[in-house]
Write an enzyme that holds these catalytic residues in place. Sequence first.
Site, short mmCIF file in Angstrom:
data_model
loop_
_atom_site.label_atom_id
_atom_site.label_comp_id
_atom_site.label_asym_id
_atom_site.label_seq_id
_atom_site.Cartn_x
_atom_site.Cartn_y
_atom_site.Cartn_z
N ASN A 100 17.63 52.50 45.27
CA ASN A 100 17.66 51.06 45.53
C ASN A 100 18.65 50.29 44.66
OD1 ASN A 100 15.44 52.02 43.75
ND2 ASN A 100 15.24 49.85 43.29
N GLN A 119 14.42 52.25 51.29
CA GLN A 119 15.80 51.78 51.47
C GLN A 119 16.55 52.50 52.58
OE1 GLN A 119 17.09 49.18 50.13
NE2 GLN A 119 15.70 48.77 48.43
N THR A 161 -9.97 45.40 56.62
CA THR A 161 -9.64 44.99 57.98
C THR A 161 -8.13 45.02 58.16
OG1 THR A 161 -11.55 43.55 57.97
CG2 THR A 161 -9.88 43.10 59.66
N CYS A 196 12.60 43.85 40.93
CA CYS A 196 11.31 43.96 40.25
C CYS A 196 11.48 43.95 38.74
CB CYS A 196 10.58 45.22 40.65
SG CYS A 196 10.86 45.66 42.36
C1 PLP Z 1 11.31 47.84 47.72
C2 PLP Z 1 11.03 49.23 47.34
C3 PLP Z 1 9.73 49.66 47.06
C4 PLP Z 1 8.55 48.73 47.05
O1 PLP Z 1 8.23 48.32 48.35
P1 PLP Z 1 7.11 47.22 48.60
O2 PLP Z 1 6.92 47.24 50.06
O3 PLP Z 1 7.67 45.94 48.10
O4 PLP Z 1 5.89 47.64 47.85
C5 PLP Z 1 9.54 50.99 46.75
N1 PLP Z 1 10.57 51.85 46.71
C6 PLP Z 1 11.83 51.47 46.97
C7 PLP Z 1 12.92 52.48 46.93
C8 PLP Z 1 12.10 50.15 47.29
O5 PLP Z 1 13.35 49.77 47.53
#
Ligand code: PLP
Length: 366
Positions: free
Chosen positions: A150, A178, A238, A319
């Site tokens: 990513n 990704q 749910t 993040c």
């Molecule tokens: C964005 C991402 C995640 C996290 O995904 P979420 O749906 O936001 O939990 C995990 N792994 C990779 C490689 C990402 O790019």
Amino acid sequence: MIYLDFAASTPLLPSVKKELFRAFEEEYSNPSSAHKLGRSSAEKIENVREKIADSIGSYKSEIIFTSGASESNNLAIKGYVLANQKKGKHIITSSIEHKCILSICTFLEKEHGYEVSYISPKNDGVIDAEDVIKAIRPDTVLISIMHVNNELGTIQPIEKIGKVCFEKDIKFHVDAAQSYKKIAIDVDELNIDFLSISSHKIYGPKGIGALYIRDLRETKIQAVIHGAGQEYGLRGGTLATPLILGFGTAVQDQTIENSFEKVSKINSLVRLRVSEIGGALNTPTENHIPHILNIRLPKFDASLFVGNSDFLCSQGSACSSITIEMSHVLMEIGLSTTDALSSLRLSLDHQVSPNIIDKLLINLSK
Ligand SMILES: *Cc1c(COP(=O)(O)O)cnc(C)c1O
């Protein structure tokens, strides 16, 4: 403001937004209810499950809805290894995984006595499959390697690793957040046992994703969320009908597939312009998707730029950039602290024009 952070999240497609509004309005009943409205929502949910299954060459009965790729990664790794502790307590992953995978592994090491081998990439950000194979031990139960990184956009050798996992009967998890819809994925061809995907990386709503589990019914998995039996008892709660239906619309849409060439051209243009102003590329020239490009510029404060510029992009991943810690990925490919701090992750899509790139580069060279 100009958005260049599509690897962190994507805006909703108009068709997805329309379906979300419709579903929030009309599909309000509980999809587990036995009445007509519940059954009608449940049927639409099953159609989405089928679309996702078709898109990766799996069966519909092997797809679980989750809240996103993070939850899918948790369910796959913790769910599998903790239910199969007798098979061994060694896991192989890479040192450039998404933070989520790394923290799951740390948890398993600290709380459950697992040993984890973290394979470092070569300087081009690509993991050598041979290094993964060399780390295999008799007690290795799971290998987890991301499809596309990513921060760099590099593509990992999933097929080679999958082949060895199949031969040695080791489960193989792939975080495809990704790569999904950018690279064709067939879970049988690649010998993948668990695949994580996320809706908000493909122009769907946030808070929904899916996990593919090979032979779900015959595989021992520990639930991460205990509930009232939804999702084969693996993920209680749910089902979020509107989010799932919006996700389904995004899965069906072909914008990402159809704009690969266009994004590739923009990627080449950025590479050219960056070199013209004396910058360098952290993303290699091969083995990458065109949508992510990590660059670095001389005497450049990336954190200042990210915080203040009208060009919205990231330093490393979204993040971790809030806490301004060093990108573990850039450190792993051998960058110095100074170089890592002057690096920027641009992530592109079909809406980014050459004009935007020229404006960005004027800003960067100021
Ligand atoms: C964005 C991402 C995640 C996290 O995904 P979420 O749906 O936001 O939990 C995990 N792994 C990779 C490689 C990402 O790019």
